[in-house]
Design a protein around this motif. Structure first.
Motif, PDB file in Angstrom:
ATOM      1  N   GLY A   1       1.049   0.952  -5.879  1.00 25.72           N
ATOM      2  CA  GLY A   1       2.079   0.529  -5.629  1.00 25.72           C
ATOM      3  C   GLY A   1       3.221   0.448  -7.357  1.00 25.72           C
ATOM      4  O   GLY A   1       2.294  -0.093  -8.193  1.00 25.72           O
ATOM      5  N   SER A   2       4.403   1.144  -7.379  1.00 22.60           N
ATOM      6  CA  SER A   2       4.256   1.315  -8.368  1.00 22.60           C
ATOM      7  C   SER A   2       6.295   0.836  -8.019  1.00 22.60           C
ATOM      8  O   SER A   2       6.717   0.860  -7.448  1.00 22.60           O
ATOM      9  CB  SER A   2       4.339   2.670  -8.583  1.00 22.60           C
ATOM     10  N   PHE A   3       7.015   0.511  -9.522  1.00 26.83           N
ATOM     11  CA  PHE A   3       7.873   0.240 -10.002  1.00 26.83           C
ATOM     12  C   PHE A   3       8.521  -0.889  -9.051  1.00 26.83           C
ATOM     13  O   PHE A   3       9.663  -0.510  -8.391  1.00 26.83           O
ATOM     14  CB  PHE A   3       8.693   1.897  -9.614  1.00 26.83           C
ATOM     15  N   ASN A   4       7.455  -1.802  -8.613  1.00 21.86           N
ATOM     16  CA  ASN A   4       7.993  -2.768  -7.836  1.00 21.86           C
ATOM     17  C   ASN A   4       8.383  -3.857  -8.969  1.00 21.86           C
ATOM     18  O   ASN A   4       8.264  -4.289 -10.416  1.00 21.86           O
ATOM     19  CB  ASN A   4       6.803  -3.348  -7.101  1.00 21.86           C
TER      20      ASN A   4
ATOM     21  N   ASP B   1       3.646   0.714 -13.446  1.00 19.73           N
ATOM     22  CA  ASP B   1       5.172   0.209 -14.096  1.00 19.73           C
ATOM     23  C   ASP B   1       5.168  -0.904 -13.065  1.00 19.73           C
ATOM     24  O   ASP B   1       6.857  -0.620 -12.515  1.00 19.73           O
ATOM     25  CB  ASP B   1       6.081   1.716 -14.106  1.00 19.73           C
ATOM     26  N   ASN B   2       4.705  -1.315 -12.832  1.00 21.93           N
ATOM     27  CA  ASN B   2       5.306  -2.146 -12.001  1.00 21.93           C
ATOM     28  C   ASN B   2       6.395  -3.898 -13.318  1.00 21.93           C
ATOM     29  O   ASN B   2       5.592  -4.497 -14.510  1.00 21.93           O
ATOM     30  CB  ASN B   2       4.152  -3.432 -11.321  1.00 21.93           C
ATOM     31  N   LEU B   3       7.057  -4.365 -12.944  1.00 16.51           N
ATOM     32  CA  LEU B   3       7.753  -5.544 -13.963  1.00 16.51           C
ATOM     33  C   LEU B   3       7.538  -6.533 -12.711  1.00 16.51           C
ATOM     34  O   LEU B   3       7.799  -7.230 -11.730  1.00 16.51           O
ATOM     35  CB  LEU B   3       8.888  -5.524 -13.493  1.00 16.51           C
TER      36      LEU B   3
ATOM     37  N   SER C   1      -7.401   3.181 -12.342  1.00 22.65           N
ATOM     38  CA  SER C   1      -6.406   3.585 -12.755  1.00 22.65           C
ATOM     39  C   SER C   1      -4.703   2.990 -12.976  1.00 22.65           C
ATOM     40  O   SER C   1      -4.472   3.404 -12.838  1.00 22.65           O
ATOM     41  CB  SER C   1      -6.254   5.241 -12.320  1.00 22.65           C
ATOM     42  N   THR C   2      -5.098   1.680 -13.408  1.00 17.30           N
ATOM     43  CA  THR C   2      -3.873   0.852 -12.977  1.00 17.30           C
ATOM     44  C   THR C   2      -2.750   1.467 -14.667  1.00 17.30           C
ATOM     45  O   THR C   2      -3.495   1.006 -15.773  1.00 17.30           O
ATOM     46  CB  THR C   2      -3.522  -0.578 -13.278  1.00 17.30           C
TER      47      THR C   2
ATOM     48  N   ASN D   1       0.805  -1.132   0.196  1.00 14.04           N
ATOM     49  CA  ASN D   1       0.353  -0.406  -0.098  1.00 14.04           C
ATOM     50  C   ASN D   1       0.624   1.075   0.253  1.00 14.04           C
ATOM     51  O   ASN D   1       1.617   1.395   1.171  1.00 14.04           O
ATOM     52  CB  ASN D   1      -0.643  -0.227   1.328  1.00 14.04           C
ATOM     53  N   THR D   2       0.906   1.893  -0.848  1.00 11.05           N
ATOM     54  CA  THR D   2       2.091   3.219  -1.209  1.00 11.05           C
ATOM     55  C   THR D   2       3.740   2.293  -1.525  1.00 11.05           C
ATOM     56  O   THR D   2       4.202   3.353  -0.089  1.00 11.05           O
ATOM     57  CB  THR D   2       1.815   4.329  -0.701  1.00 11.05           C
TER      58      THR D   2
END
Length: 186
Positions: free
Chosen positions: A55-58, A83-85, A106-107, A28-29
């Motif tokens: 949660g971003s850039f994970n 931008d999760n990989l 909004s993903t 969460n964030t």
């Protein structure tokens, strides 16, 4: 976790009692995290193996998840999780309304590669995009799946690609140098 740079590595996370609306791993964030080489099992209704809220850039790599109850997702992304990989995952859901990957709203910009996503219940899409999704690019590269559902009211682009290795040989099995090979999507 709600912290930056969180690492969850080499864990077995197993829900032993059927608890509704729980999570194997919940960011969460939390940004710039690493989830690596974990095994996750959920059995409660509405319980998700991996959930991201803002949660971003994970980087999520080499993980396995098994989900065994209704309305539960392998990967659940909500509220601008971008931008999760995800690479080398094996996600298996086994109940009605349980998608392997579920984009709620909004993903944006999700990358999945070299993975298997499977919702084994008939009529349940492996990759699901809800109508509240307002944009993004969702790239699936070398991902094994059976079915996707992208709500026509959602906005974004789903790109599906596969790797291919090609070599040209003559009838005797000898390599043919300077060959031109053309492949069409049929």
């Amino acid at each position: 976790s709600n912290q930056y740079n969180t690492t969850i590595k080499n864990c077995i996370i197993q829900e032993t009692a059927s608890t509704a609306n729980s999570y194997g791993i919940y960011f969460n964030t939390a940004n710039n995290g690493t989830i690596y080489n974990n095994s996750i099992i959920t059995i409660g209704t509405g319980s998700h193996a991996l959930a991201f809220l803002n949660g971003s850039f994970n980087n999520i790599t080499n993980d396995n998840a098994a989900i065994y109850n209704t309305n539960s997702y392998g990967i659940y992304l909500k509220s601008s999780s971008t931008d999760n990989l995800l690479d080398r995952l094996n996600i298996q859901t086994n109940s009605s309304g349980s998608n392997a990957v579920y984009l709620y709203d909004s993903t944006e910009n999700l990358y999945i590669a070299n993975s298997t996503i499977n919702s084994s219940n008939s009529g349940v899409a492996d990759f699901y995009v809800k109508n509240l999704v307002t944009g993004g690019i969702w790239n699936l590269t070398n991902v094994t799946f059976n079915d996707t559902f992208v709500d026509p009211d959602s906005l974004g682009s789903l790109n599906v690609r596969w790797y291919v290795n090609v070599n040209a040989t003559d009838v005797f099995g000898n390599p043919m140098n300077n060959s031109n090979i053309t492949i069409y999507n049929v």
